[in-house]
Design a protein around this motif. Structure first.
Motif, PDB file in Angstrom:
ATOM      1  N   LYS A   5       0.844  -1.191   0.000  1.00  0.00           N
ATOM      2  CA  LYS A   5       0.000   0.000   0.000  1.00  0.00           C
ATOM      3  C   LYS A   5       0.882   1.245   0.000  1.00  0.00           C
ATOM      4  N   PRO A   6       1.427   1.607  -1.157  1.00  0.00           N
ATOM      5  CA  PRO A   6       2.315   2.774  -1.190  1.00  0.00           C
ATOM      6  C   PRO A   6       1.610   4.059  -0.773  1.00  0.00           C
ATOM      7  N   TYR A   7       0.289   4.112  -0.875  1.00  0.00           N
ATOM      8  CA  TYR A   7      -0.441   5.314  -0.488  1.00  0.00           C
ATOM      9  C   TYR A   7      -0.428   5.544   1.021  1.00  0.00           C
ATOM     10  N   LYS A   8      -0.017   4.567   1.799  1.00  0.00           N
ATOM     11  CA  LYS A   8       0.095   4.758   3.251  1.00  0.00           C
ATOM     12  C   LYS A   8       1.205   5.753   3.583  1.00  0.00           C
ATOM     13  N   ASP A   9       2.027   6.090   2.600  1.00  0.00           N
ATOM     14  CA  ASP A   9       3.171   6.976   2.786  1.00  0.00           C
ATOM     15  C   ASP A   9       2.817   8.443   2.512  1.00  0.00           C
ATOM     16  N   ILE A  10       1.551   8.756   2.290  1.00  0.00           N
ATOM     17  CA  ILE A  10       1.153  10.130   2.004  1.00  0.00           C
ATOM     18  C   ILE A  10       0.727  10.785   3.315  1.00  0.00           C
ATOM     19  N   PRO A  11       1.483  11.796   3.770  1.00  0.00           N
ATOM     20  CA  PRO A  11       1.170  12.408   5.067  1.00  0.00           C
ATOM     21  C   PRO A  11      -0.221  13.027   5.091  1.00  0.00           C
ATOM     22  N   GLY A  12      -0.905  12.846   6.201  1.00  0.00           N
ATOM     23  CA  GLY A  12      -2.204  13.479   6.391  1.00  0.00           C
ATOM     24  C   GLY A  12      -3.325  12.910   5.548  1.00  0.00           C
ATOM     25  N   THR A  13      -3.113  11.751   4.941  1.00  0.00           N
ATOM     26  CA  THR A  13      -4.113  11.183   4.050  1.00  0.00           C
ATOM     27  C   THR A  13      -4.509   9.787   4.532  1.00  0.00           C
ATOM     28  N   VAL A  14      -5.800   9.575   4.651  1.00  0.00           N
ATOM     29  CA  VAL A  14      -6.323   8.252   4.968  1.00  0.00           C
ATOM     30  C   VAL A  14      -7.113   7.803   3.744  1.00  0.00           C
ATOM     31  N   ILE A  15      -6.680   6.724   3.141  1.00  0.00           N
ATOM     32  CA  ILE A  15      -7.363   6.173   1.978  1.00  0.00           C
ATOM     33  C   ILE A  15      -8.414   5.175   2.466  1.00  0.00           C
ATOM     34  N   PHE A  16      -9.640   5.358   2.001  1.00  0.00           N
ATOM     35  CA  PHE A  16     -10.712   4.443   2.396  1.00  0.00           C
ATOM     36  C   PHE A  16     -10.643   3.208   1.514  1.00  0.00           C
ATOM     37  N   ASP A  17      -9.873   2.243   1.994  1.00  0.00           N
ATOM     38  CA  ASP A  17      -9.709   0.987   1.269  1.00  0.00           C
ATOM     39  C   ASP A  17     -10.469  -0.115   2.012  1.00  0.00           C
ATOM     40  N   ALA A  18     -10.273  -1.348   1.591  1.00  0.00           N
ATOM     41  CA  ALA A  18     -11.004  -2.463   2.205  1.00  0.00           C
ATOM     42  C   ALA A  18     -10.705  -2.581   3.701  1.00  0.00           C
ATOM     43  N   GLU A  19      -9.464  -2.342   4.084  1.00  0.00           N
ATOM     44  CA  GLU A  19      -9.092  -2.418   5.503  1.00  0.00           C
ATOM     45  C   GLU A  19      -9.849  -1.361   6.319  1.00  0.00           C
ATOM     46  N   GLN A  20      -9.878  -0.126   5.812  1.00  0.00           N
ATOM     47  CA  GLN A  20     -10.601   0.946   6.493  1.00  0.00           C
ATOM     48  C   GLN A  20     -12.103   0.637   6.529  1.00  0.00           C
ATOM     49  N   SER A  21     -12.604   0.083   5.447  1.00  0.00           N
ATOM     50  CA  SER A  21     -14.019  -0.257   5.380  1.00  0.00           C
ATOM     51  C   SER A  21     -14.392  -1.269   6.458  1.00  0.00           C
ATOM     52  N   ARG A  22     -13.564  -2.282   6.628  1.00  0.00           N
ATOM     53  CA  ARG A  22     -13.827  -3.282   7.673  1.00  0.00           C
ATOM     54  C   ARG A  22     -13.752  -2.642   9.059  1.00  0.00           C
ATOM     55  N   LYS A  23     -12.747  -1.802   9.263  1.00  0.00           N
ATOM     56  CA  LYS A  23     -12.556  -1.160  10.565  1.00  0.00           C
ATOM     57  C   LYS A  23     -13.756  -0.275  10.921  1.00  0.00           C
ATOM     58  N   GLY A  24     -14.303   0.403   9.928  1.00  0.00           N
ATOM     59  CA  GLY A  24     -15.367   1.362  10.193  1.00  0.00           C
ATOM     60  C   GLY A  24     -16.769   0.877   9.895  1.00  0.00           C
ATOM     61  N   TYR A  25     -16.927  -0.424   9.683  1.00  0.00           N
ATOM     62  CA  TYR A  25     -18.226  -0.937   9.264  1.00  0.00           C
ATOM     63  C   TYR A  25     -19.372  -0.439  10.151  1.00  0.00           C
ATOM     64  N   TRP A  26     -19.276  -0.648  11.476  1.00  0.00           N
ATOM     65  CA  TRP A  26     -20.385  -0.280  12.364  1.00  0.00           C
ATOM     66  C   TRP A  26     -20.501   1.233  12.525  1.00  0.00           C
ATOM     67  N   LEU A  27     -19.400   1.938  12.489  1.00  0.00           N
ATOM     68  CA  LEU A  27     -19.447   3.400  12.510  1.00  0.00           C
ATOM     69  C   LEU A  27     -20.232   3.912  11.303  1.00  0.00           C
ATOM     70  N   ASN A  28     -19.941   3.375  10.147  1.00  0.00           N
ATOM     71  CA  ASN A  28     -20.624   3.811   8.934  1.00  0.00           C
ATOM     72  C   ASN A  28     -22.082   3.355   8.907  1.00  0.00           C
ATOM     73  N   GLN A  29     -22.364   2.185   9.478  1.00  0.00           N
ATOM     74  CA  GLN A  29     -23.753   1.739   9.579  1.00  0.00           C
ATOM     75  C   GLN A  29     -24.549   2.666  10.504  1.00  0.00           C
ATOM     76  N   PHE A  30     -23.929   3.061  11.617  1.00  0.00           N
ATOM     77  CA  PHE A  30     -24.573   4.032  12.510  1.00  0.00           C
ATOM     78  C   PHE A  30     -24.897   5.310  11.736  1.00  0.00           C
ATOM     79  N   CYS A  31     -23.923   5.816  10.990  1.00  0.00           N
ATOM     80  CA  CYS A  31     -24.143   7.052  10.218  1.00  0.00           C
ATOM     81  C   CYS A  31     -25.312   6.887   9.256  1.00  0.00           C
TER      82      CYS A  31
END
Length: 131
Positions: A5-31
């Motif tokens: 994931k070379p994009y992990k090297d971009i300061p101040g940037t969080v890419i919403f990828d599959a890993e982030q999607s899994r991590k935030g599943y219930w947060l996003n469902q709440f929203c």
């Protein structure tokens, strides 16, 4: 096997990828639940109790209570889902984006109307280290 994931090297940037999607599943469902008027009312009447109905981490719940949208993004929130929190609070997307950048709504609007952020500094960390 971990993905490169070379994009992990971009300061101040969080890419919403599959890993982030899994991590935030219930947060996003709440929203997304806030699309229903009765859920918005329940949330507004007792935010903590409503959040406790969701299988979110305590950090995610606290970030919502604090309206710390940058932290919500770090914890897996997708900005398009998080916008439902702002709408529930009567805020525009522009107001929310301004708060996430440390700007007022007017400052954010003016920045976007003048062409957006400068590209200066939009590099990979290793490019800064190399020169």
């Amino acid at each position: 096997m971990a993905l490169d994931k070379p994009y992990k090297d971009i300061p101040g940037t969080v890419i919403f990828d599959a890993e982030q999607s899994r991590k935030g599943y219930w947060l996003n469902q709440f929203c997304m639940s806030l699309m229903q008027p009765q859920n918005r009312e329940r949330f507004r009447s007792d935010e903590s109790a409503y959040l406790d109905e969701w299988d979110m981490t305590e950090d995610q719940k606290q970030a919502v209570l604090d309206r710390d949208l940058n932290r919500c993004v770090e914890l897996g929130g997708n900005i398009y889902f998080l916008a439902k929190i702002g709408a529930t609070d009567g805020k525009s997307f522009q107001q929310m984006a301004g708060s996430m950048t440390g700007m007022t709504e007017a400052e954010y609007r003016d920045m976007m109307l003048s062409g957006g952020r400068s590209a200066d500094g939009n590099r990979y960390r290793h490019e800064w280290e190399d020169g």
